[in-house]
Design an enzyme around this catalytic site. Structure first.
Site, PDB file in Angstrom:
ATOM      1  N   SER A 100       0.833  -1.200   0.000  1.00  0.00           N
ATOM      2  CA  SER A 100       0.000   0.000   0.000  1.00  0.00           C
ATOM      3  C   SER A 100       0.867   1.250   0.000  1.00  0.00           C
ATOM      4  CB  SER A 100      -0.885   0.002   1.244  1.00  0.00           C
ATOM      5  OG  SER A 100      -1.501   1.258   1.411  1.00  0.00           O
ATOM      6  N   TYR A 124      -2.615   5.828  -5.902  1.00  0.00           N
ATOM      7  CA  TYR A 124      -3.846   6.480  -6.342  1.00  0.00           C
ATOM      8  C   TYR A 124      -3.546   7.442  -7.485  1.00  0.00           C
ATOM      9  CZ  TYR A 124      -5.259   4.900  -1.689  1.00  0.00           C
ATOM     10  OH  TYR A 124      -5.514   4.148  -0.579  1.00  0.00           O
ATOM     11  N   THR A 170      -5.605   2.012  -7.270  1.00  0.00           N
ATOM     12  CA  THR A 170      -6.898   1.913  -6.595  1.00  0.00           C
ATOM     13  C   THR A 170      -7.808   3.034  -7.079  1.00  0.00           C
ATOM     14  OG1 THR A 170      -5.923   0.865  -4.675  1.00  0.00           O
ATOM     15  CG2 THR A 170      -8.051   1.934  -4.366  1.00  0.00           C
ATOM     16  N   LYS A 205      -7.660  -1.417  -9.701  1.00  0.00           N
ATOM     17  CA  LYS A 205      -8.330  -2.112  -8.598  1.00  0.00           C
ATOM     18  C   LYS A 205      -9.567  -1.341  -8.161  1.00  0.00           C
ATOM     19  CE  LYS A 205      -7.578  -3.659  -3.822  1.00  0.00           C
ATOM     20  NZ  LYS A 205      -8.328  -2.627  -3.107  1.00  0.00           N
ATOM     21  N   HIS A 262     -13.545  -3.005  -2.368  1.00  0.00           N
ATOM     22  CA  HIS A 262     -12.742  -2.457  -1.284  1.00  0.00           C
ATOM     23  C   HIS A 262     -13.115  -3.125   0.048  1.00  0.00           C
ATOM     24  CE1 HIS A 262      -9.962   1.168  -0.848  1.00  0.00           C
ATOM     25  NE2 HIS A 262      -9.919   0.583   0.325  1.00  0.00           N
TER      26      HIS A 262
END
Lengths: 374, 374, 374, 374
Positions: free
Chosen positions: B108, B131, B157, B228, B245
């Site tokens: 992440s 992101y 994401t 994603k 999510h």
């Protein structure tokens, strides 16, 4: 019997009081989340009987035949390991009870008593359950012993090559205190003393076996072969027991009774189809027969009977199921357990015509829309 | 490990005892009524495996590839913020455990440890999650750092531009004590110290971003991009992680596994499709593979492993899932995790032929009606 | 507000603590077994949102119009009798709160405060709810007063001519302590002092009224008419509020949101369609908009807001719903509350293609059956 | 009545307090697992009313006719044995209450009071329920007595030739203290003093009876014959009561209301169709009428009324159902209980059009797939 259980659920409750928790859980448990174990029961609740009246049927005839042998009613004592878990008489008691009631016994190869001793007390048809061992000699020898002892069929369990994750056993750190009783057979690595019996046997089974191995065994024995553990139409062949191993192997399958129709359709009358998994009521048996099963097998309830009262308990279990079946056949207006029409069971109400009634007008107030709706 | 959890549910139970309630709830919670969170689990229970027998498969091969990199089994450590919530070693432990078991780690961008330090301990494939920030420079810089650190893919994401309403955090008045560790990157308004982490990051994300922004990023990096957070066939493109999510963003969607088939059909083999959301059993993985997923991602269970025993706990979590998958592939008669037939899973029993059996005659008592019924 | 409810469920819980049980039950209760009351909520759980990503939507615009009047977000304060049940400011508070937030208020004809006083504090659009009384003069007079007071529409409730069996009220031997406030209107047999308010009003309503009576009223007023209480496509006409009266009239109907699609299809764009019944979350509003509703009405939550903190409580209730809707629109990638595509919601997963994958072959083991299955 | 039950569920609760457990269980119980007993209730919850507005119906007319006799509302007092279980006045009380309210009474042949005494107090239509006994003379004699006493129809129960397994009775070792009261009729082996009443009567019934036996009886009586206990379209003939005997005979059938549509379709208007099983609310009655039933029968609630207050209790039970039906007809906009359109009830929401809306484009972001989905 100092207690009087009136149905199989009560038999289980009384047996649970009498058995060590680890043995109760070994018998009652399934694999992983036990979703399949549960579904084997609940699936029957989603099938509905359609009783007929005034059929002139009279009292129903419960007799049928399995592989040509007549049995008094279409419920067999199914194969399950080590009946001595529940009573010292073990398979001797179970076989005597099945015989006394006129039905067949399927003896597990993991028997608490030697095959020949069990065969000696059998008065009804006896089938022998075995595996396709990696050791083809062992496989053939067991088949030969079964044939010599007078067994009438071999029941080949096909879904046990892989050790399942039975979490109740793991939590009990279950060590199998039972040993199979094939004294005359060399089983050097046959290790039953593990935390979970299937590991032992699964280690011996040939994971790479194919249909040719079944044909090979068929060539070595005069006995008919019944394959057990099938859940798909694609695999249907020979006589077959539709089974998910009582929810003890793969979790997340359909209930065996839900797989039955596709297998019956695939077999299309070329062989007999049996079913196990979740049978606890005469209506369960009747639903399975209506879906095309020739007969059903019960296994866990045998242990509940043994635990409650040995041979007499097993006999009571089988008698209860038989009597419930007789009642239910009668209530459906059916004359014979050997001929149960498919239409006796339905998966859902026939509400289809309701949809075509919409829209509707009331009191001269016309329906104002003409849309069609799927 | 002073406890011995045998499945992921037990891992969660033990982890819950060890974590502060606010951190447990931050990790375990979903959004609003948590309907999607629940459905991510229950949807698997409405999919049924169809095991085959005598396939000659032998022990299954669990290996597969993701974007060309071989992994030992098709389960990835999925992206989730701040692993130090559960153990001070955080992503270092998770990455080491994933590598030791031969699978990939998706790091992440809200990592407790700097990207480069994590990359230094990675022995399996490492992907970097990020992101589409309003600050395109920040977006490109992070991608460049990931590429330089040896990451093999960017996982974008797409469902976090809007701050979701996670009510467990609001009730705890949760203040995120964790800070991301991109020391070298200027993130002036990167405000993690809020009552709910996503607010911080969602404030930075470009709500008006479109597919051209993804193409733009693709032009600036040599790494392949995995998007994603998709849940509809209409959005399927590139390699994709089907994901809601974990039920933490929009409440009231289908389970991600329920959206998987339409996306697999839309992608039609042109890219790899992954899935996250609710994976807790080997059978869940197998069902996802049967529906067309190349591999699955797990995230919350990583925290349960960390909380129970750091790196060893994460390794145990992944090992349990891997071993369950191996068992389940074997029980289905399948030889390879990379080739699971679609027919291995079905949403319902095939009871259709039953309807055509009605009406029926019994005992020479003819069926008296000829109506057809839909 | 001395408490801080974060969603409408918490508002109800806090309100319940503050209200007398008989008043709480009057507001919260439904009719008979309350099956419809329950279904109004659970039906939303069977509809699923399909979020899109990378649509470039940016922050959503919540504005829409109802009958030509712009409102700030598509949630109206719906008609419900006697707001003073929950707070002495009653409809004055509710109307001020709705106006402050920029949305419309639908004033019940069973108001705790005179229509003209309520109209005086309205800063947003005000609609007036009334019935087709047997006394056509009373009907026309109320319509005229509403028009004179500046109301922008008449909302005709059509499902209250029959007194429903609201068993909570019967058990409380509920006596309505509230009186309507139409001082200037002669309502000689307007008997509100009964154990169940609807008896009073239903006794006044013309059970034999037909569509011609609506046309007649339309000819006597300049205001547009919105008919409320329809649940079938056959009845769709004019602007309509799809409603089962919050489960308070006929028990055993579909949820209003389940009736919405057939009515939207029947109206086919010729008029605006609204919905009430069970709206408690932004996702509920979004699902209704996706199914074709122009806006939704909430009523019981107004009382929970009033009971907790009067005008400020009502404002908080509306603000929570509005903010949830804004979040949910954003999470679905939508730009405007006035244009929500139908495909945003689906009643079920698209698993259809799975069926066509059966039967299947594995490892060169061909599927052995060719039967087709519906 | 010292208590004031407001619905039939409360009547049952109060009756349960007043009755011995063994009698309560005898009345309330079903057979085996009581799955059918439960389903008789829950099936109504899966049928939904579709209310219409502005139909100009006015107050509904509850009158209808059964076999040509007018009754005040379409709810009959159904046949059930030994009303003295619940009150010493037994069938005298029930018959007086039914007559006072203007509806019909169906007298069981297992009556606590002689047929002629009951007939003497009847002011509404009286039907006589009987069986096809093996003793054809007994069968004919009872029919002759019924005709002589002024009964207007014979109700032939066809589903009781087999003794069902009613486990509540077995657990109570229930011994029926009641005897039938056909003093003048020779019933030498009529053994009611068993643990379960049906055994006695089932032993007398001709299990081999067929339709010719019904025709034979029809030739010996001037009374019309209504056959009771049918659950399949195949058996539909004559006037018929669709019934699964209140879940007391075969467990695992559909609810009787679920079997109603197929039987109504098969009868196709050639005879009247009635329904019993699970009727507890006016909406249940209305749903049955909408599905094509001419009227419904209630039985267990008669006992709850008797137990609470004898004749007055029965009258209250019937009055509650009648009043609920009147309310529900009114709420549906219907003018007559004798003409309820089929479209008044639907098994499911009409969501079909939703599927055709997928896929969808948003904000100029075109839907990228063109696959069709079933």
């Amino acid at each position: 019997m100092d207690v009087q259980p009136i149905n199989l659920a009560e038999f289980e409750a009384f047996a649970r009081e009498r058995l060590p928790a680890s043995e109760y859980d070994f018998i009652a448990g399934g694999t992983a989340d036990e979703a399949t174990l549960l579904r084997n029961r609940t699936a029957f609740g989603r099938l509905f009987l359609r009783p007929r009246v005034l059929t002139g049927a009279g009292a129903p005839d419960l007799r049928t035949t399995v592989l040509g042998s007549e049995i008094a009613f279409p419920i067999l004592a199914g194969p399950a390991g080590f009946h001595a878990r529940a009573h010292p008489d073990g398979e001797l008691a179970t076989t005597r009870a099945a015989g006394a009631l006129g039905t067949a016994m399927v003896l597990s190869s993991a028997s608490s008593h030697p095959l020949e001793q069990v065969a000696a007390v059998a008065t009804g048809p006896l089938w022998f359950q075995q595996y396709l061992f990696r050791d083809r000699g062992l496989t053939a020898d067991l088949a030969a012993r079964a044939e010599a002892a007078g067994c009438r069929a071999l029941c080949l369990t096909l879904d046990s090559a892989v050790r399942a994750k039975r979490e109740r056993n793991i939590r009990h750190r279950y060590t199998n205190p039972h040993s199979p009783t094939y004294e005359g057979v060399a089983v050097p690595d046959y290790d039953w003393d593990t935390s979970d019996a299937p590991r032992g046997v699964s280690a011996l089974i040939d994971r790479a076996a194919g249909w040719s191995d079944v044909e090979d065994l068929a060539g070595r024995t005069a006995l008919p072969i019944v394959v057990k553990g099938l859940m798909t139409a694609e695999d249907a062949a020979l006589a077959v027991v539709v089974s998910n191993h009582g929810g003890r192997q793969l979790d997340g399958t359909l209930a065996s009774v839900e797989a039955l129709p596709e297998i019956v359709a695939a077999v299309d009358g070329r062989a007999e189809v049996y079913l196990d998994g979740g049978i606890r009521r005469g209506t369960d048996v009747l639903k399975a027969l209506a879906l095309g099963a020739r007969a059903v097998l019960v296994a866990r309830p045998l242990f509940w009977g043994l635990a409650v009262d040995g041979e007499a308990g097993v006999a009571a279990v089988l008698r209860i199921l038989r009597d419930e079946l007789a009642t239910d056949l009668g209530l459906c207006g059916l004359a014979s357990a050997a001929h149960v029409p498919r239409g006796t069971v339905t998966p859902r109400p026939r509400l289809g015509t309701l949809a075509s009634q919409l829209p509707y007008a009331v009191n001269g107030n016309p329906a104002q829309v003409g849309q069609s709706d799927p």
